[in-house]
Scaffold this motif. Structure first.
Motif, PDB file in Angstrom:
ATOM      1  N   PHE A 187      27.461  60.114  73.749  1.00 28.35           N
ATOM      2  CA  PHE A 187      26.314  59.368  74.280  1.00 28.35           C
ATOM      3  C   PHE A 187      25.796  58.371  73.254  1.00 28.35           C
ATOM      4  CE2 PHE A 187      25.105  63.163  77.209  1.00 28.35           C
ATOM      5  CZ  PHE A 187      25.978  62.691  78.175  1.00 28.35           C
ATOM      6  N   PHE A 189      27.590  50.312  82.648  1.00 20.98           N
ATOM      7  CA  PHE A 189      27.543  51.555  83.413  1.00 20.98           C
ATOM      8  C   PHE A 189      27.557  52.767  82.483  1.00 20.98           C
ATOM      9  CE2 PHE A 189      29.848  55.091  85.392  1.00 20.98           C
ATOM     10  CZ  PHE A 189      29.021  55.358  86.470  1.00 20.98           C
ATOM     11  N   MET A 190      28.465  52.766  81.514  1.00 22.96           N
ATOM     12  CA  MET A 190      28.551  53.898  80.602  1.00 22.96           C
ATOM     13  C   MET A 190      27.344  53.962  79.670  1.00 22.96           C
ATOM     14  SD  MET A 190      31.052  55.625  81.529  1.00 22.96           S
ATOM     15  CE  MET A 190      30.902  56.804  80.190  1.00 22.96           C
ATOM     16  N   VAL A 248      24.782  55.697  81.758  1.00 25.57           N
ATOM     17  CA  VAL A 248      25.120  57.120  81.789  1.00 25.57           C
ATOM     18  C   VAL A 248      24.675  57.802  80.495  1.00 25.57           C
ATOM     19  CG1 VAL A 248      27.028  58.775  81.800  1.00 25.57           C
ATOM     20  CG2 VAL A 248      27.031  56.857  83.402  1.00 25.57           C
ATOM     21  N   SER A 249      24.899  57.148  79.374  1.00 23.76           N
ATOM     22  CA  SER A 249      24.521  57.723  78.083  1.00 23.76           C
ATOM     23  C   SER A 249      23.008  57.822  77.939  1.00 23.76           C
ATOM     24  CB  SER A 249      25.108  56.872  76.949  1.00 23.76           C
ATOM     25  OG  SER A 249      26.517  56.862  77.007  1.00 23.76           O
ATOM     26  N   GLY A 300      22.036  60.652  79.938  1.00 24.76           N
ATOM     27  CA  GLY A 300      22.470  61.870  79.270  1.00 24.76           C
ATOM     28  C   GLY A 300      21.524  62.278  78.156  1.00 24.76           C
TER      29      GLY A 300
END
Length: 240
Positions: free
Chosen positions: A196, A224-225, A228-229, A232
Motif C-alpha cells: 500500500f 486505480f491502485m 485501492v492503497s 487499504g
C-alpha cells in the motif's frame, strides 16, 4: 509495469519467493523496454523511501520523508520554469528534467491557473474543449491541444482551482498519512502494508510528471491502485 513490480514484491514477501522474483524480473524487463523515463526513475525512489517510511517511529520524521521527494520534484520541475536560479541548477544536473519537454505545457497550465485561481475552469471542463482546440495554431502553444497538464497537481489546480487542489491533497496525502500513523504496530500485515505504501508513494511521485490524480487516461491503472492503497490504509487504521 511499475505497479506489477510492486505487486511482485508483495508476492515475494507474502506468498512465494520464486513467483515473486519472476514477476519482478519480467516486469522490470518490460518497464525498461517501454522507455518510460519517469516510471523508471521514480519507482526505485518509491521502493527505497517506502522502507524508510514504514520503519520510522517518529511521526515528524515520517512527515518529512513523505513530503521530501514530492517537494524536490516540484522544485526541480515547476520551480525550474519560475525561478532562474533553480533553472540554472537543473541545467547543470540534467539537460531535460521534464523528460519530454513538458516545460511549455506546465507554463501554459500556470498561466491559466492564474486566470481562475480559486475554483478553476471546472472538473474535466478545460482540456480538449473546442475553445482550446480552435485557438491552437502551428505557432501557438501545444498546450491548446494537450489532453492534460502532464502534472497531477497542476491538472487538478487548473480544473478545480486552489480549493480543489487543497481538498485533493487532503484526501490523497494528508488522510492516508494520518491513517498510517494511527495504525497500531502489529495490526497490519507487513507485506500488504508495504505494498500500500509503495503504491501510494509512487502515485504521489509520478503525479509530478503525469496527470495521475482522478484520471481516465493512460495512467489510470496507477490511479486505480493508488485509490485501492488509500482505502487499504484507511481500513487498516479502522480495523478492530
Amino acid at each position: 509495469m511499475a505497479i506489477l513490480i510492486i505487486f511482485g514484491i508483495y508476492i515475494f514477501r507474502a506468498l512465494s519467493g520464486v513467483l515473486g522474483s519472476l514477476i519482478v524480473a519480467l516486469a522490470s524487463v518490460f518497464l525498461i523496454f517501454t522507455e518510460s523515463k519517469s516510471s523508471i526513475m521514480l519507482l526505485p525512489f518509491a521502493l527505497a523511501v517506502s522502507v524508510v517510511f514504514v520503519r520510522l517511529r517518529n511521526t515528524a520524521a515520517k512527515l518529512i520523508v513523505l513530503i521530501c521527494v514530492p517537494a524536490i520534484i516540484g522544485v526541480l520541475t515547476i520551480g525550474s520554469i519560475q525561478f532562474a536560479a533553480v533553472n540554472a541548477l537543473v541545467n547543470e544536473l540534467m539537460p531535460d528534467p521534464t523528460f519530454t519537454g513538458r516545460v511549455e505545457i506546465w507554463q501554459f497550465s500556470l498561466d491559466h491557473i492564474a486566470q481562475h485561481p480559486i475554483v478553476g475552469f471546472g472538473f474535466q471542463a478545460f482540456w480538449g474543449t473546442s475553445e482550446l482546440v480552435n485557438s491552437w495554431t502551428w505557432r501557438g502553444s501545444w498546450g491548446y491541444r494537450a489532453p492534460d497538464a502532464h502534472n497531477g497537481y497542476l491538472n487538478i489546480a487548473v480544473m478545480t482551482g486552489l480549493v480543489g487542489l487543497v481538498l485533493t491533497l487532503g484526501w490523497v496525502l494528508v488522510r492516508p498519512f494520518i491513517d498510517h500513523v494511527r495504525t497500531p504496530p502489529g495490526r497490519a500485515d507487513p507485506a500488504l502494508n508495504l505494498m500500500f505504501i509503495q503504491t501510494w508513494l509512487f502515485g504521489l511521485y509520478l503525479s509530478g510528471f503525469e496527470a495521475v490524480l482522478f484520471t481516465n487516461g493512460s495512467v489510470r491503472v496507477v490511479w486505480f491502485m493508488m485509490v485501492v492503497s488509500i482505502f487499504g490504509l484507511r481500513l487498516q487504521a479502522r480495523a478492530k
